[in-house]
Structures are given as structure tokens and as C-alpha cells.
Design a protein around this motif. Structure first.
Motif, mmCIF file in Angstrom:
data_model
loop_
_atom_site.group_PDB
_atom_site.id
_atom_site.type_symbol
_atom_site.label_atom_id
_atom_site.label_comp_id
_atom_site.label_asym_id
_atom_site.label_seq_id
_atom_site.Cartn_x
_atom_site.Cartn_y
_atom_site.Cartn_z
ATOM 1 N N VAL A 9 20.745 -28.491 -0.324
ATOM 2 C CA VAL A 9 20.028 -29.474 -1.155
ATOM 3 C C VAL A 9 20.676 -30.856 -1.012
ATOM 4 C CG1 VAL A 9 19.601 -30.125 -3.578
ATOM 5 C CG2 VAL A 9 19.060 -27.815 -2.789
ATOM 6 N N GLU A 34 11.492 -30.729 -3.730
ATOM 7 C CA GLU A 34 11.731 -31.393 -5.017
ATOM 8 C C GLU A 34 12.990 -32.258 -4.952
ATOM 9 O OE1 GLU A 34 11.619 -28.797 -8.396
ATOM 10 O OE2 GLU A 34 9.595 -28.109 -7.945
ATOM 11 N N PRO A 83 12.616 -27.857 -12.726
ATOM 12 C CA PRO A 83 11.758 -27.485 -11.596
ATOM 13 C C PRO A 83 10.266 -27.530 -11.950
ATOM 14 C CG PRO A 83 13.553 -25.913 -11.816
ATOM 15 C CD PRO A 83 13.620 -26.817 -13.012
ATOM 16 N N PHE A 119 17.668 -27.718 -10.597
ATOM 17 C CA PHE A 119 16.889 -27.183 -9.478
ATOM 18 C C PHE A 119 16.939 -25.665 -9.502
ATOM 19 C CE2 PHE A 119 18.041 -31.364 -7.565
ATOM 20 C CZ PHE A 119 16.760 -31.814 -7.311
ATOM 21 N N ASP A 120 15.851 -25.066 -9.028
ATOM 22 C CA ASP A 120 15.784 -23.613 -8.920
ATOM 23 C C ASP A 120 16.593 -23.193 -7.685
ATOM 24 O OD1 ASP A 120 14.945 -21.055 -9.604
ATOM 25 O OD2 ASP A 120 13.152 -21.188 -8.345
ATOM 26 N N THR A 155 12.357 -26.076 -3.642
ATOM 27 C CA THR A 155 13.528 -26.813 -4.150
ATOM 28 C C THR A 155 13.902 -27.950 -3.206
ATOM 29 O OG1 THR A 155 14.388 -24.960 -5.427
ATOM 30 C CG2 THR A 155 16.009 -26.583 -4.677
ATOM 31 N N ASN A 188 14.774 -21.607 -0.784
ATOM 32 C CA ASN A 188 13.655 -21.990 -1.638
ATOM 33 C C ASN A 188 13.139 -23.350 -1.152
ATOM 34 O OD1 ASN A 188 12.025 -22.839 -3.738
ATOM 35 N ND2 ASN A 188 13.306 -21.887 -5.306
ATOM 36 N N LEU A 239 22.118 -26.290 -9.434
ATOM 37 C CA LEU A 239 21.250 -25.206 -8.973
ATOM 38 C C LEU A 239 21.591 -23.976 -9.795
ATOM 39 C CD1 LEU A 239 20.968 -27.087 -6.404
ATOM 40 C CD2 LEU A 239 20.559 -24.960 -5.153
#
Ligand SMILES: Cc1cc2nc3c(=O)[nH]c(=O)nc-3n(C[C@H](O)[C@H](O)[C@H](O)COP(=O)(O)O)c2cc1C
Length: 158
Positions: free
Chosen positions: A17, A134, A157, A120-121, A131, A128, A84
Motif C-alpha cells: 500500500v 483506495e 474502506p 484500509f481493509d 485497497t 486486496n 491496515l
């Protein structure tokens, strides 16, 4: 403007991420760099410091707390925070929990000005992709808010 992203990560999703954010910023012409907290980067010349960690056993990975403490709580800096985790999946209660417990554990030691906080997921197996999308969108909105002198508040999320 220079954006420094400092993350901790055990299984790689938070790093993924952070790298997606770094790339999104660079694509738009910003100076951006992501570091693992263990590298203890110097963030003195960073206009915006973005701090990210995953949640393990009800708390952020400790490397990020050590980094914040080693920089005197990032006093005088503008800071954006992300985590996360998976607890956000559990409806309204889950969202409240991630804000009141997880995000708070990230934000409490910060003495700088927090302009955005984001849940965040996370994932355990299998990236994911939602994510990642996003994260790219969020970091651009964070930078816009920074430039306008605004704050974004807390986001979840979806
Ligand atoms: C052993 C283990 C413990 C975890 N504990 C929590 C937890 O307490 N709360 C939560 O919401 N998510 C928890 N998670 C989910 C992680 O936060 C999520 O998988 C995250 O994306 C992992 O980040 P990383 O790949 O950067 O290490 C846990 C995951 C694992 C594997």
C-alpha cells in the motif's frame, strides 16, 4: 512538495500500500519516497509525513511507534496516518472500534498536526486490489487537502 511515507509491515501488505501511494504521487509529479520504519529515515525536509502500520493482536506493529518516538512525536510536522486491519469489516461497531482503539494508538504519540487518518481493509492471503485503488485515491486527496490547508478527517474502506 516532498512527501515521506514511513511504514511497518510483517507480511507485506502495508508495504504494498505504501509503495502504491509512492507511485501514485510520483506519477503526478510529486517528490515522494517510502521507507520501512526500521530504516529510521530522516524526515526533516519532508513537507508531509505519512505514517502507516498494520494491526496485529489488537495493536499497530511496534516499529512505527518506535519511529514516531525517535522523531519527538513528529512535532511541527503535518502528518497523515493509515492502518491496515480486518476489524473494519464488522459493520458499524467494527468501524467505531478501529477508530477508537487502533487509530487512536497511532495518533496519540503524534505531536504534529494530523490532517488525515484512514483505515484500509488489509489482507492475509491474496492482495486486496480494492485497497490498492483506495490507497492511490486517498493519498491524492490528502495532498490536495495539504495544499489547500485543510484536514480530511477519518475515512474508512468503501
Ligand atoms: C497473526 C495475525 C494477527 C492479526 N491481528 C489483527 C487484529 O488484532 N485486528 C485486526 O483488525 N486485524 C488483524 N490482523 C489482520 C492484519 O492487520 C492484516 O492482515 C494486515 O493487512 C497485515 O499487514 P502486513 O501484511 O503489512 O503485515 C491480523 C493478521 C494476522 C496474520
Amino acid at each position: 512538495m516532498k512527501v515521506c511515507i514511513v511504514y511497518d509491515s510483517k507480511r507485506g501488505s502495508t508495504e504494498r500500500v505504501a509503495r502504491a501511494m509512492e507511485m501514485a504521487l510520483r506519477e503526478r509529479g510529486f517528490e515522494a519516497r517510502a521507507w520501512n520504519a526500521g530504516q529510521n529515515p530522516d524526515v526533516d525536509d519532508c513537507d508531509l509525513v505519512v505514517i502507516g502500520a498494520p494491526i496485529y493482536y489488537e495493536r499497530p506493529l511496534p516499529g512505527i511507534g518506535r519511529f514516531i518516538a525517535s522523531k519527538n512525536g513528529l512535532k511541527g510536522k503535518k502528518v497523515a496516518v493509515f492502518i491496515l486491519c480486518i476489524a473494519d469489516r464488522f459493520g458499524k461497531l467494527g468501524r467505531r472500534y478501529t477508530e477508537r482503539r487502533y487509530l487512536r494508538m497511532m495518533t496519540e504519540p503524534i505531536k504534529g498536526r494530523i490532517i488525515a487518518a484512514r483505515v484500509f481493509d488489509g489482507w492475509i492471503l491474496g492482495e486486496n486490489e480494492g485497497t490498492i485503488d483506495e490507497a492511490r485515491g486517498w493519498i491524492m486527496r490528502v495532498v490536495e487537502a495539504f495544499e489547500d490547508g485543510r484536514g480530511l478527517g477519518i475515512e474508512h474502506p468503501g
